[in-house]
Design an enzyme around this catalytic site. Structure first.
Site, PDB file in Angstrom:
ATOM      1  N   GLY A  68       1.057  -1.090  -0.423  1.00 53.73           N
ATOM      2  CA  GLY A  68       0.112  -0.159   0.064  1.00 53.73           C
ATOM      3  C   GLY A  68       0.121   1.305   0.045  1.00 53.73           C
ATOM      4  O   GLY A  68       2.298   1.189   0.545  1.00 53.73           O
ATOM      5  N   GLN A  73       2.734  10.068   1.435  1.00 53.33           N
ATOM      6  CA  GLN A  73       4.560   9.615   1.319  1.00 53.33           C
ATOM      7  C   GLN A  73       4.640   9.630   0.245  1.00 53.33           C
ATOM      8  O   GLN A  73       6.120   9.282   0.053  1.00 53.33           O
ATOM      9  CB  GLN A  73       3.667   7.582   1.539  1.00 53.33           C
ATOM     10  CG  GLN A  73       3.738   7.562   2.374  1.00 53.33           C
ATOM     11  CD  GLN A  73       3.457   5.723   2.673  1.00 53.33           C
ATOM     12  OE1 GLN A  73       2.226   5.708   2.482  1.00 53.33           O
ATOM     13  NE2 GLN A  73       4.330   5.068   3.715  1.00 53.33           N
ATOM     14  N   CYS A 126       6.316   0.189   7.810  1.00 49.15           N
ATOM     15  CA  CYS A 126       5.908   0.964   6.797  1.00 49.15           C
ATOM     16  C   CYS A 126       7.032   1.608   6.267  1.00 49.15           C
ATOM     17  O   CYS A 126       8.748   1.478   6.725  1.00 49.15           O
ATOM     18  CB  CYS A 126       5.214   2.485   7.931  1.00 49.15           C
ATOM     19  SG  CYS A 126       4.553   3.988   7.333  1.00 49.15           S
ATOM     20  N   LEU A 127       6.907   2.145   4.976  1.00 50.34           N
ATOM     21  CA  LEU A 127       7.874   2.339   4.282  1.00 50.34           C
ATOM     22  C   LEU A 127       7.938   3.644   4.502  1.00 50.34           C
ATOM     23  O   LEU A 127       8.963   3.446   4.080  1.00 50.34           O
ATOM     24  CB  LEU A 127       7.165   2.227   2.613  1.00 50.34           C
ATOM     25  CG  LEU A 127       6.603   1.216   1.903  1.00 50.34           C
ATOM     26  CD1 LEU A 127       5.868   1.313   0.943  1.00 50.34           C
ATOM     27  CD2 LEU A 127       7.488   0.422   2.062  1.00 50.34           C
ATOM     28  N   HIS A 168      -4.191   1.157   7.675  1.00 48.80           N
ATOM     29  CA  HIS A 168      -2.967   2.010   7.548  1.00 48.80           C
ATOM     30  C   HIS A 168      -2.817   2.592   6.507  1.00 48.80           C
ATOM     31  O   HIS A 168      -2.000   3.829   7.019  1.00 48.80           O
ATOM     32  CB  HIS A 168      -1.739   0.982   7.308  1.00 48.80           C
ATOM     33  CG  HIS A 168      -0.404   0.868   7.341  1.00 48.80           C
ATOM     34  ND1 HIS A 168       0.108   0.662   8.116  1.00 48.80           N
ATOM     35  CD2 HIS A 168       0.145   1.656   6.896  1.00 48.80           C
ATOM     36  CE1 HIS A 168       1.809   1.055   7.790  1.00 48.80           C
ATOM     37  NE2 HIS A 168       1.197   1.907   6.759  1.00 48.80           N
ATOM     38  N   GLU A 169      -3.493   2.352   5.923  1.00 50.47           N
ATOM     39  CA  GLU A 169      -3.074   3.554   4.324  1.00 50.47           C
ATOM     40  C   GLU A 169      -4.005   4.965   4.530  1.00 50.47           C
ATOM     41  O   GLU A 169      -3.648   6.141   4.934  1.00 50.47           O
ATOM     42  CB  GLU A 169      -3.528   3.156   3.508  1.00 50.47           C
ATOM     43  CG  GLU A 169      -2.426   1.296   3.057  1.00 50.47           C
ATOM     44  CD  GLU A 169      -0.618   2.160   3.166  1.00 50.47           C
ATOM     45  OE1 GLU A 169      -0.167   3.541   2.377  1.00 50.47           O
ATOM     46  OE2 GLU A 169      -0.036   1.231   3.206  1.00 50.47           O
ATOM     47  N   HIS A 172      -2.777   6.872   6.542  1.00 49.41           N
ATOM     48  CA  HIS A 172      -2.275   7.670   6.546  1.00 49.41           C
ATOM     49  C   HIS A 172      -2.441   9.445   6.138  1.00 49.41           C
ATOM     50  O   HIS A 172      -1.484  10.646   6.295  1.00 49.41           O
ATOM     51  CB  HIS A 172      -1.258   7.406   5.190  1.00 49.41           C
ATOM     52  CG  HIS A 172       0.149   6.427   5.412  1.00 49.41           C
ATOM     53  ND1 HIS A 172       1.319   7.256   6.085  1.00 49.41           N
ATOM     54  CD2 HIS A 172       0.133   5.737   5.863  1.00 49.41           C
ATOM     55  CE1 HIS A 172       2.267   6.147   6.717  1.00 49.41           C
ATOM     56  NE2 HIS A 172       1.628   5.457   5.836  1.00 49.41           N
TER      57      HIS A 172
END
Length: 214
Positions: A68, A73, A126-127, A168-169, A172
């Protein structure tokens, strides 16, 4: 960090981002764009530019790799995210984590709410927080509402690992990182998670690191 000029109109800033070839730069924790929330998408980019931006998000997600990626991000404060999970995991992991493949999809203006009271705690990464993972207890089932990239209504119930991904997304897009919801004592390096906490569940980590699970 490769993010567009904040003073430029949004469409111009996205054009700046897309002018470079290859995956976009993923911003990391500490960048204010990850904490500022997002504005609802209502046509700011136009159909063609939106399609190019979505394609770039997908390329960047694959290259990372991740399952995702949200617009903040890559430095864009729009309420847009993408998800995709081929779920290449062993059967015991699939069963324990309820992880099933998810096709590529675009989430525009998503919001979620829990369905029922069941919660599950698993390691998340997480990226935008590279190198670490921590256990997050989340609702095991959520109802997600929003639109897709074509403006079609999205109203769907997600269960298990797919529910975790969309939470999670969507978080963000509200300026929330998974660390804000994590069990602090569970924080572990990626290396240590792979070497010691890679069991299908988080029970051993909870016992040895001293934190609770739902």
């Amino acid at each position: 960090m490769g993010t567009p000029d904040d003073r430029a109109p949004l469409a111009e800033r996205v054009e700046q981002l897309l002018s470079a070839e290859g995956p976009l730069t993923i911003v990391t924790a500490g960048d204010p764009v990850l904490r500022g929330g997002t504005e609802p998408y209502d046509g700011q980019l136009g159909p063609a530019l939106l399609a190019r931006f979505v394609a770039a998000l997908r390329v960047t997600m694959h290259a990372a790799p991740g399952v995702g990626l949200a617009a903040p991000q890559v430095g864009v404060g729009l309420r847009i995210a993408v998800i995709e999970d081929p779920a290449p995991v062993p059967e015991e992991v699939r069963l324990a984590r309820e992880r099933v493949p998810q096709p590529f999809r675009v989430l525009v203006n998503p919001v979620y709410e829990p369905v029922g009271t069941r919660r599950a705690g698993f390691f998340e990464g997480c990226l935008s927080v590279p190198g670490y993972q921590a256990v997050v207890a989340r609702p095991a089932e959520v109802r997600l509402r929003g639109q897709d990239e074509y403006g079609r209504t999205l109203d769907e119930v997600f269960t298990g690992w797919p529910a975790r991904i969309v939470q999670h997304e969507t978080d963000h897009l509200d300026g929330t990182l998974y660390l804000d919801r994590a069990e602090p004592r569970s924080l572990s390096s990626n290396r240590f998670v792979m070497e010691r906490w890679s069991q299908p569940t988080s029970e051993r980590a909870a016992r040895e690191l001293g934190f609770g699970l739902p």
